[in-house]
Design an enzyme around this catalytic site. Structure first.
Site, PDB file in Angstrom:
ATOM      1  CG  HIS A  46      -2.039  -1.122   1.282  1.00  0.00           C
ATOM      2  ND1 HIS A  46      -3.320  -1.132   0.749  1.00  0.00           N
ATOM      3  CD2 HIS A  46      -1.795  -2.476   1.672  1.00  0.00           C
ATOM      4  CE1 HIS A  46      -3.921  -2.317   0.877  1.00  0.00           C
ATOM      5  NE2 HIS A  46      -2.843  -2.971   1.397  1.00  0.00           N
ATOM      6  CG  ASN A  67      -7.751  -4.717   0.402  1.00  0.00           C
ATOM      7  OD1 ASN A  67      -6.878  -3.706   0.638  1.00  0.00           O
ATOM      8  ND2 ASN A  67      -7.319  -5.832   0.542  1.00  0.00           N
ATOM      9  CE1 TYR A  87      -1.811  -5.868   7.419  1.00  0.00           C
ATOM     10  CE2 TYR A  87      -2.622  -3.890   6.910  1.00  0.00           C
ATOM     11  CZ  TYR A  87      -2.413  -5.016   6.501  1.00  0.00           C
ATOM     12  OH  TYR A  87      -2.956  -5.514   5.582  1.00  0.00           O
TER      13      TYR A  87
END
Length: 496
Positions: free
Chosen positions: A70, A143, A351
């Site tokens: 991303h 998403n 993450y």
């Protein structure tokens, strides 16, 4: 008289601007910024020109590590307004009162390519929402496609390597991509989304967002249920065909960012309704698929509208509010928890860890990430800790501090099992891809088949091509036959 007043105001304004002294980062006055300090007109530049040195040092350090996934993103601020009280399902306070407004920061993104890549690329789009709630930050990181390619985080580095550019040529290569996917049949539904025109959305405003993974709701009685999140665009869904992508990219490869910011600036604020799907814990076994499998949709579960997301502000600084925004599915509030979804479990670690590597251990002090509530803990020191901390107590427990916490189990289920590495039961890799294919209109099917043929035509290994088509055929014979025919394959090549 009026003219004189206006002129006077302008003069005063100019004078006011001229009187603002430029300073160094230490706050001391800068003594000239247009020329370097030299010894004589043609003499060497002096090392004692500390303003020149500082200016060049800052310039050299303006960039931080790019996100692995991303990297290209666009941020916008706004709010979420709750439209349905669902406190019977979750004790999360964001959902316990109709008309409650919660500030948000949303980051849209593309997944695979680098920060300056075209927004026309066929790629999932990230749809990450940071809710600044009264109980701390909640990140819903999803998403624009409802499912994911793999169902176990142990595959994630390999999935990423196969889809990123080649380590030899630095070019994305269909031979590597489909070599990997020919051994990963669970990706088929998500690939069917991606190879359709949904893989090239027209704008961020005109696409949906999905939480993708299954999460857990806990109410104040300790009852749990399983939930999926879906943001539905009130602007409708609009995509680009492969031919339109060529035209748009030739004119503007930042068309999605430009569209979003121009509409916000014109006060045409984009909105999405947030829907949830809920499965009671006692009903886990009622479905012919595993509800913790992120390659699956919950087709037969009702969607319930719970609120509306509105984006009405362009962040005042791109670096501070888009590049420095750090999202992690591990950041939840009381009443929202995690499911056994193996992909989600891996994301809970990776993450937050990636953001800590990219921005440093104190990244939650940055403006984009700082919660609205006061933070109380003893996570101290480290690079760029600019928080004011006072006192001698930096440990817990202490007789000198009133800080406290105690464990209160939200989930009282008894879990047991043997250590194992095992694929989920009933993976059912193809049936939902078939449902998706049959739900497309004739023109959407035509474009899907054309995009598949274009992508697989670049694959040199005929066995890899045949394997991919065999998956399409198992999803729906018409789907596989049309793509196989487009590639010049014989039916026996992909049905044996």
């Amino acid at each position: 008289m009026k003219k004189i007043s206006i002129i006077s105001a302008l003069v005063l304004s100019v004078c006011t601007t001229a009187q603002t002294k430029m300073t160094t980062s230490a706050g001391t006055p800068v003594n000239g910024d247009k020329e370097s300090m030299t010894l004589g007109e043609n003499g060497p530049v002096l090392l004692e020109d500390v303003h020149l040195i500082e200016k060049l040092q800052h310039f050299s350090r303006e960039r931080i590590p790019e996100r692995v996934m991303h990297p290209r993103g666009t941020g916008a601020q706004g709010y979420f307004i709750t439209t349905k009280d669902i406190s019977s399902l979750t004790k999360a306070k964001i959902f316990n009162q109709v008309n409650k407004k919660t500030p948000v920061l949303v980051r849209f993104s593309s997944v695979i390519h680098s920060k300056g890549s075209p927004e026309t690329a066929r790629d999932p789009r990230g749809f990450a929402v940071k809710f600044y709630t009264e109980e701390g930050n909640w990140d819903l990181v999803g998403n624009h496609i409802p499912t994911f390619f793999i169902r176990d985080a142990i595959k994630f580095p390999d999935f990423t390597h196969a889809n990123k550019p080649s380590p030899v040529t630095d070019l994305q290569d269909e031979n590597r991509i489909f070599d990997y996917f020919s051994q990963t049949p669970e990706a088929l539904q998500t690939l069917t989304w991606l190879q359709s025109d949904n893989g090239t959305p027209k704008s961020f405003r005109e696409m949906d967002g999905f939480g993708v993974n299954t999460f857990k709701f806990i109410n104040d009685k300790g009852n749990i249920s399983w939930v999926k999140f879906h943001f539905k665009s009130l602007q409708g869904i609009k995509n680009l065909t492969a031919e339109e992508v060529v035209q748009v990219q030739g004119k503007d490869f930042s068309h999605m960012t430009r569209d979003l910011y121009e509409n916000i600036a014109a006060k045409n604020y984009p909105k999405w309704d947030l829907y949830i799907q809920v499965i009671d814990n006692k009903d886990i076994g009622k479905y012919n698929f595993n509800i913790f499998d992120d390659t699956k949709q919950w087709f037969d579960v009702e969607e319930i509208k719970v609120g509306t997301l509105v984006l009405d502000q362009i962040p005042p600084n791109f670096f501070q509010y888009t590049e420095s925004a750090a999202y992690a599915p591990s950041r939840v509030v009381p009443g929202i928890g995690f499911s056994p979804d193996k992909m989600l479990q891996g994301r809970l670690f990776s993450y937050a860890d990636a953001q800590m590597y990219r921005l440093g251990k104190n990244h939650q002090l940055l403006p984009a990430n700082r919660p609205l509530v006061k933070v109380n803990n003893y996570h101290i020191d480290g690079a760029m800790n600019f928080e004011e901390r006072t006192g001698d107590i930096n440990y817990y427990p202490s007789t000198q501090s009133d800080l406290y916490t105690e464990f209160s189990p939200e989930d009282k289920r008894v879990l047991q099992g043997y250590l194992m590495r095992k694929e989920i039961q009933n993976p059912d890799n193809f049936s939902q891809a078939g449902i998706l294919y049959r739900g497309y209109s004739p023109s959407e099917k035509n474009n899907l088949v054309k995009n598949w043929v274009s992508a697989l035509s670049k694959v040199k290994d005929s066995k890899v091509k045949a394997k991919m088509v065999s998956y399409l055929y198992q999803a729906d014979p018409d789907y596989g036959t049309r793509v196989g025919s487009g590639l010049g394959l014989q039916k026996n090549d992909y049905t044996k």
